[in-house]
Structure formats: C-alpha cells, structure tokens
Design a protein around this motif. Structure first.
Motif, PDB file in Angstrom:
ATOM      1  N   MET A 134      12.908 -49.812 -11.432  1.00 14.04           N
ATOM      2  CA  MET A 134      13.256 -50.137 -12.857  1.00 14.04           C
ATOM      3  C   MET A 134      14.126 -50.717 -13.606  1.00 14.04           C
ATOM      4  O   MET A 134      14.961 -51.384 -14.141  1.00 14.04           O
ATOM      5  CB  MET A 134      15.001 -49.007 -12.494  1.00 14.04           C
ATOM      6  CG  MET A 134      14.532 -47.440 -11.638  1.00 14.04           C
ATOM      7  SD  MET A 134      15.338 -46.393 -10.847  1.00 14.04           S
ATOM      8  CE  MET A 134      15.811 -45.631 -12.789  1.00 14.04           C
ATOM      9  N   ALA A 135      13.487 -52.779 -12.694  1.00 17.42           N
ATOM     10  CA  ALA A 135      13.897 -53.581 -13.228  1.00 17.42           C
ATOM     11  C   ALA A 135      13.039 -54.722 -12.796  1.00 17.42           C
ATOM     12  O   ALA A 135      12.961 -54.337 -12.003  1.00 17.42           O
ATOM     13  CB  ALA A 135      15.218 -54.315 -13.539  1.00 17.42           C
ATOM     14  N   GLY A 136      13.083 -56.272 -13.209  1.00 15.81           N
ATOM     15  CA  GLY A 136      12.500 -56.970 -12.674  1.00 15.81           C
ATOM     16  C   GLY A 136      13.145 -57.395 -10.967  1.00 15.81           C
ATOM     17  O   GLY A 136      12.503 -57.323 -10.086  1.00 15.81           O
ATOM     18  N   ALA A 137      14.154 -57.242 -11.341  1.00 15.58           N
ATOM     19  CA  ALA A 137      15.025 -58.118 -10.227  1.00 15.58           C
ATOM     20  C   ALA A 137      14.902 -56.686  -8.690  1.00 15.58           C
ATOM     21  O   ALA A 137      14.481 -56.572  -7.884  1.00 15.58           O
ATOM     22  CB  ALA A 137      16.157 -58.348 -10.690  1.00 15.58           C
ATOM     23  N   HIS A 138      14.415 -55.939  -9.486  1.00 13.87           N
ATOM     24  CA  HIS A 138      14.867 -54.325  -8.326  1.00 13.87           C
ATOM     25  C   HIS A 138      13.411 -54.637  -7.948  1.00 13.87           C
ATOM     26  O   HIS A 138      13.385 -54.477  -6.611  1.00 13.87           O
ATOM     27  CB  HIS A 138      14.575 -52.812  -9.595  1.00 13.87           C
ATOM     28  CG  HIS A 138      15.501 -52.028  -8.744  1.00 13.87           C
ATOM     29  ND1 HIS A 138      14.449 -50.893  -9.148  1.00 13.87           N
ATOM     30  CD2 HIS A 138      15.474 -51.598  -7.114  1.00 13.87           C
ATOM     31  CE1 HIS A 138      14.964 -49.777  -8.208  1.00 13.87           C
ATOM     32  NE2 HIS A 138      15.189 -50.707  -7.351  1.00 13.87           N
ATOM     33  N   GLY A 169      17.165 -66.459 -11.295  1.00 14.47           N
ATOM     34  CA  GLY A 169      18.466 -66.226 -10.710  1.00 14.47           C
ATOM     35  C   GLY A 169      18.389 -65.497  -9.832  1.00 14.47           C
ATOM     36  O   GLY A 169      18.327 -65.273  -8.254  1.00 14.47           O
ATOM     37  N   THR A 170      17.361 -63.755 -10.349  1.00 15.21           N
ATOM     38  CA  THR A 170      16.953 -62.561  -9.426  1.00 15.21           C
ATOM     39  C   THR A 170      16.959 -63.432  -8.678  1.00 15.21           C
ATOM     40  O   THR A 170      16.464 -62.523  -7.257  1.00 15.21           O
ATOM     41  CB  THR A 170      16.678 -61.972 -10.573  1.00 15.21           C
ATOM     42  OG1 THR A 170      15.352 -62.484 -11.024  1.00 15.21           O
ATOM     43  CG2 THR A 170      17.861 -62.390 -11.670  1.00 15.21           C
ATOM     44  N   ASN A 171      15.343 -64.154  -8.268  1.00 15.87           N
ATOM     45  CA  ASN A 171      14.541 -64.767  -6.889  1.00 15.87           C
ATOM     46  C   ASN A 171      15.639 -64.836  -5.729  1.00 15.87           C
ATOM     47  O   ASN A 171      15.179 -64.247  -4.338  1.00 15.87           O
ATOM     48  CB  ASN A 171      13.906 -65.928  -7.721  1.00 15.87           C
ATOM     49  CG  ASN A 171      12.809 -65.634  -7.946  1.00 15.87           C
ATOM     50  OD1 ASN A 171      11.721 -66.471  -8.269  1.00 15.87           O
ATOM     51  ND2 ASN A 171      12.704 -64.505  -9.368  1.00 15.87           N
ATOM     52  N   LEU A 267       7.883 -54.698 -17.560  1.00 13.01           N
ATOM     53  CA  LEU A 267       6.731 -53.373 -18.576  1.00 13.01           C
ATOM     54  C   LEU A 267       7.793 -53.694 -19.744  1.00 13.01           C
ATOM     55  O   LEU A 267       7.572 -53.921 -20.979  1.00 13.01           O
ATOM     56  CB  LEU A 267       6.779 -52.417 -18.185  1.00 13.01           C
ATOM     57  CG  LEU A 267       6.174 -51.782 -16.741  1.00 13.01           C
ATOM     58  CD1 LEU A 267       5.980 -50.270 -16.428  1.00 13.01           C
ATOM     59  CD2 LEU A 267       4.653 -52.756 -16.404  1.00 13.01           C
ATOM     60  N   HIS A 268       9.455 -54.201 -20.239  1.00 13.13           N
ATOM     61  CA  HIS A 268      10.176 -54.461 -20.902  1.00 13.13           C
ATOM     62  C   HIS A 268       9.727 -56.058 -21.476  1.00 13.13           C
ATOM     63  O   HIS A 268      10.890 -56.614 -22.417  1.00 13.13           O
ATOM     64  CB  HIS A 268      11.950 -54.231 -20.439  1.00 13.13           C
ATOM     65  CG  HIS A 268      11.808 -54.732 -19.372  1.00 13.13           C
ATOM     66  ND1 HIS A 268      11.592 -54.527 -17.615  1.00 13.13           N
ATOM     67  CD2 HIS A 268      13.059 -55.941 -18.937  1.00 13.13           C
ATOM     68  CE1 HIS A 268      11.946 -54.983 -17.073  1.00 13.13           C
ATOM     69  NE2 HIS A 268      12.864 -55.988 -17.377  1.00 13.13           N
ATOM     70  N   LYS A 269       8.891 -56.700 -20.993  1.00 10.87           N
ATOM     71  CA  LYS A 269       9.200 -57.881 -21.525  1.00 10.87           C
ATOM     72  C   LYS A 269       7.208 -57.910 -21.599  1.00 10.87           C
ATOM     73  O   LYS A 269       7.316 -57.756 -22.849  1.00 10.87           O
ATOM     74  CB  LYS A 269       8.897 -58.880 -20.552  1.00 10.87           C
ATOM     75  CG  LYS A 269      10.806 -59.541 -19.679  1.00 10.87           C
ATOM     76  CD  LYS A 269      10.309 -60.194 -18.562  1.00 10.87           C
ATOM     77  CE  LYS A 269      12.528 -60.574 -18.824  1.00 10.87           C
ATOM     78  NZ  LYS A 269      12.384 -61.084 -17.652  1.00 10.87           N
TER      79      LYS A 269
HETATM   80  C1  LIG Z   1      13.134 -61.434 -16.204  1.00  7.15           C
HETATM   81  C2  LIG Z   1      12.916 -62.373 -15.268  1.00  7.15           C
HETATM   82  C3  LIG Z   1      12.890 -61.761 -13.856  1.00  7.15           C
HETATM   83  C4  LIG Z   1      14.795 -60.630 -13.902  1.00  7.15           C
HETATM   84  O1  LIG Z   1      13.477 -58.898 -14.368  1.00  7.15           O
HETATM   85  P1  LIG Z   1      15.244 -58.155 -15.667  1.00  7.15           P
HETATM   86  O2  LIG Z   1      14.290 -57.230 -15.691  1.00  7.15           O
HETATM   87  O3  LIG Z   1      16.373 -58.629 -16.291  1.00  7.15           O
HETATM   88  O4  LIG Z   1      16.284 -58.057 -13.691  1.00  7.15           O
HETATM   89  C5  LIG Z   1      13.424 -61.817 -13.192  1.00  7.15           C
HETATM   90  N1  LIG Z   1      12.039 -63.152 -13.703  1.00  7.15           N
HETATM   91  C6  LIG Z   1      11.655 -63.795 -14.122  1.00  7.15           C
HETATM   92  C7  LIG Z   1      10.928 -64.860 -14.504  1.00  7.15           C
HETATM   93  C8  LIG Z   1      12.565 -63.449 -15.306  1.00  7.15           C
HETATM   94  O5  LIG Z   1      12.139 -63.951 -16.664  1.00  7.15           O
END
Ligand SMILES: *Cc1c(COP(=O)(O)O)cnc(C)c1O
Length: 493
Positions: A134-138, A169-171, A267-269
């Motif tokens: 449900m998100a990129g980090a997820h 930072g999510t990595n 998808l939200h990007k």
């Molecule tokens: C936005 C982004 C994420 C995290 O995505 P979220 O949907 O905000 O959790 C991870 N890596 C990169 C490079 C991003 O730009």
C-alpha cells in the motif's frame, strides 16, 4: 476562524421532518447521551464557505506547480476519478461472495487485478506482480521479506543488505525491518552513480541483496545495472530495484531485462494516482520466476473457463501484507491510466519528463551549482552552496518560492549533495509554467546577493511563516488564524 466559533444558537443548515415513528424508551440508559452533542450551529452557506476557505489554504497539484523531486507530483487526470467512481467499482465490498451468483459481482474487479498485474509484468519485464503493498516503503518491505524467504528456503545464511548512499531513507529501514544489517556504498561524485569498485569490495557471501534505485535520486541513469546484477549474483545475493520513480524509463528500460530479481513501483508517482497526503498509495511488487512462490496471498488466477478467482494455495508465500487486496481503488486508477496512454503514451511520458527536467536544469545551472555535470533523467539536483556566501540556504530559497506561488522542490535530499534542491517538473507541465518557475528561481538567485534578508524572512504570504517543524510534529500546538486578521489568533490545544 474555527467553525465552532462561528456557531449561532438556533441556526440550521437542514430542516428534518418530524419523526413519523413513535419514540421508544427501549435504549438502555448507559447508551444514552447525557448532553446534546457540541456541534456548531450554522447555515449551509456558512459551512460551504468555511470548508472552501480551508481548501484554499492548501497547496495541491490542482492549484500550482509542484516540483517536489523524487515524489513525482504529476497531474492526476480527472477521467480516472470518473472511472473509479462507477458504482460497479465504488460500491464493491471485500466480503462480496466470489462464488454465489457464479462470482459475477466481483469478476470485473478480479479482472482488473489480473490484467493490471500482467501489464506491469510486460512494462517492467518481470514474471509476476502483486498489487497488495500500500505504499512504496511497504513494497520495499514486501520485497525484502520475499528475499529473506527465498534465502531461508535455500538454506542461505545471509545477514546484510547493501545500499548506495544516495538511496531513499526507506531502503535501509525496509531492510532493517526485514531483519538485515545494512551497509552503505558510496556514489562516485564524478559519474553520479554507484561506485562499482566500492560495491565489489563491499559484497561478501553474507550479502542477501543489493538495493538499487535507477535513475537514482540524483536523477542519473545507471548504465551499469547488468554489472551490479552480475556482482550480486556471483555472491548468491539478489538485486532489489527501487522503482518508486520510473517516470524517465517507462517504455525505455525494463528492470527485468537487466536481471533485476525483485522490484516495486509507486503507482502514486509514476502512474498518476493521487498521493492523498501520505496515502492511500500503492507499491506493487514484481518478481522474476524464481521468487514467484513467495509473493503475498491472495493471488488472482484465471480459470480455464476464463473466469477469475482468488487462490490462497501458496505454501511458500510470505502471507498477507495488506487487508484484503490492497488499495484497489488506487490501482484501478493506475490500470485505467495505463490503458488510456497505451504503449506509445507511456514512452511519451518518459520522453517529456526527461525533456522538461533537462530544460529547467540547463536554464538554472549558471546561477546555482550543479554537482553532477551530466544530462539528467526525470529530475536533477542543484546545490545552494554558492548562495551560502550570502548566508542564504536551500531552505530560504524553498520558502521564498512559496511566496511566488510554487511548491518548493525537495531540499536537503539526497544527503550526498550539500544544500540540495531536487527538482522534478514532470511531463504534465507546460513550457509557460516551467518558464515562470525558472524566472522565479533566477530572481531568487539574484536576490540572494542583493537582499538576502528578504529571502530569510520568507514566506510572508502564508498564514504562518516558519514553524519549528520538529516541534510542530512532536508537540502540536495549533493556532487557527482568522481570515484577515493574523494578530487575532485563537489558540486551541
Ligand atoms: C517515494 C519513494 C519511496 C517511498 O515511497 P512511499 O510511497 O512514500 O512509501 C522509496 N524510494 C524512492 C526513491 C522514492 O522516491
């Protein structure tokens, strides 16, 4: 002004008819209100004006240019909202029976899942996708859990994940939550991409995975992905591809073709769905064949009679990562977006995103430092180092842009660039908008020399100027400024 302050005793917005059923005293005393609810009393017009006024204090894509690097704040086409609002989608309930009525009520939704997963496989060159995260980090966490499950299943003892120093930072968080130690490898300052020699010496037999972002957060395309994959695979490590930002490579580069094992897509990007203030998002995860058994359940499968059903029979699956099917209404929009654009449209998205970013970069690089002297992809990173001579910082430029009607770029990220300003115009902006932004940035560069104080005072057009952002988040103390008298704030805790 707070809506409660506008309340006038006896004023109403709706008049309900008198009840036509007898009142009952059957409700137990403990469930009954002792007092009337403290709702404000207002006319409908008061309420409409109040919320419209509040909405105009917000900044969104529909109000102005939003070059927030890495976040890909592109226009969300309104037709996608129309499609998602259709009752056949909007009124679905996750408990609707799959089997009763032959499962007809949910066949369309299951088809969307099945077909969009297949489209993503085709666009990314992967073998299987899940739409649940449900998100990129997820998505990253899901991917790292898949990697961990794979290594466990193969009896591999792996303890470490390698991450370039420019990564989001999510990595490292995702790798750490999945149980791994993380190790950072440097970006080569001249090329702006991962230093292969440094990677070579960091990878060991303990390496479970390398996480790669491409184009990376400096907006530079890594043309050595196959070498990274080769180094990883030689040590039995897998390669994770952070595909949060694919706006430069749609229809141009397929991670699967370069040997990437697992990836996520935001998808939200890239796929133009709303960010929605931190959610709902969607971060589908794609894998190559050797990882497909570990994908989360449920999976949508197509039966021989061309109907669709949910399948839970994946003993090696990492299990559930989301309630029900993830953010269905979000990936539905992304599916519609993909179909509307088609193969050619996706290529045009990438080409225009790259063209727009390079145009802005070339028109700003004489007044701000450009750390990596290369063509960029969908975004680029400037530095406000030169402006530091006048004690003007990236933050001051960001704040002054607000007064000129623009959302600031991402600042102080990536961490490898001091005074970073990360600018991503996206493909949906016109030449005129880009020129207005360029003019504003050039004006601010000149102002930094002539009148730096003015920059340090910005913003002056917003309800409040510069909150202490950490305290604002950790120790909330809201003020509601009234419409036109900022000195007359009412403080509510
Ligand atoms: C936005 C982004 C994420 C995290 O995505 P979220 O949907 O905000 O959790 C991870 N890596 C990169 C490079 C991003 O730009």
């Amino acid at each position: 002004m707070l809506i409660f302050k506008q309340s006038q005793p006896g004023r109403t917005g709706v008049s309900l008819p008198a009840g036509d059923v007898p009142e009952t005293a059957g409700l137990p005393e403990s469930y009954r209100r002792a007092q009337e609810p403290a709702l404000p009393e207002l006319s409908e017009l008061d309420v409409v004006r109040h919320f419209t006024w509040l909405s105009r204090r917000n900044f969104g894509l529909d109000t102005g240019f939003y070059p927030l690097g890495s976040c890909t704040m592109k226009y969300n086409p309104k037709i996608l909202e129309r499609i998602a609002a259709r009752p056949g989608f909007a009124d679905l309930h996750p408990f609707l029976p799959q089997l009763r009525h032959g499962g007809r009520l949910v066949q369309g939704a299951l088809m969307v899942v099945y077909e969009f997963e297949r489209l993503l496989c085709e666009i990314m060159g992967m073998d299987a996708f899940t739409l649940h995260p449900m998100a990129g980090a997820h998505g990253e966490l899901t991917g790292m859990m898949i990697i961990a499950a794979y290594h466990r299943d193969h009896g591999n003892r792996k303890t470490e994940v390698i991450i370039p120093d420019e990564a989001h930072g999510t990595n490292p968080s995702s790798a750490a939550i999945a149980g791994y130690r993380t190790r950072s490898v440097p970006t080569n300052p001249a090329t702006g991409i991962l230093d292969l020699a440094a990677l070579e010496s960091a990878v060991t037999d303990d390496t479970a995975a390398i996480m790669l972002t491409n184009p990376n957060t400096l907006g530079i395309f890594n043309d050595q992905v196959d070498r990274v994959v080769e180094i990883a695979h030689r040590h039995g490590a897998l390669v994770y591809y952070d595909g949060a930002n694919l706006n430069a490579v749609l229809g141009k580069f397929r991670p699967g073709d370069a040997g990437i094992d697992v990836m996520h897509v935001n998808l939200h990007k890239t796929f133009a769905t709303p960010h929605g203030g931190g959610g709902p998002g969607a971060g589908p995860v794609g894998v190559r064949r050797h990882l497909a058994d570990y994908l989360p359940i449920s999976r949508v499968v197509k039966r021989s009679d061309s109907t669709y059903t949910l399948d839970y029979d994946y003993p090696k699956s990492i299990g559930y990562v989301a309630p029900f099917y993830g953010n269905f209404m979000i990936y539905l929009r992304a599916y519609a977006y993909t179909l509307l654009l088609g193969a050619r449209g996706l290529v045009e998205v990438s080409e225009n995103a790259v063209l727009n970013a390079n145009y802005v970069m070339h028109r700003l690089k004489d007044v701000y430092d450009l750390p990596v002297q290369k063509s960029c992809m969908h975004e680029f990173v400037l530095s406000a180092r030169r402006q530091n001579a006048y004690d003007v910082h990236a933050l001051d430029i960001a704040k002054a842009l607000i007064d000129r009607g623009f959302h600031p770029p991402t600042v102080y990220f990536p961490l490898v660039v001091p005074e970073a300003m990360m600018i991503e115009p996206t493909e949906t902006e016109s030449r005129e908008t880009l020129d207005r932004f360029i003019d504003a940035m050039r004006e601010l560069a000149a102002l930094a020399e002539k009148d730096p104080d003015q920059l340090r005072r910005a913003p002056v057009t917003t309800p409040i100027s510069r909150p202490d952002e950490v305290r604002a988040a950790k120790a909330m103390d809201f003020q509601y400024p009234p419409e036109d008298s900022p000195n007359d704030n009412e403080r509510v805790r």
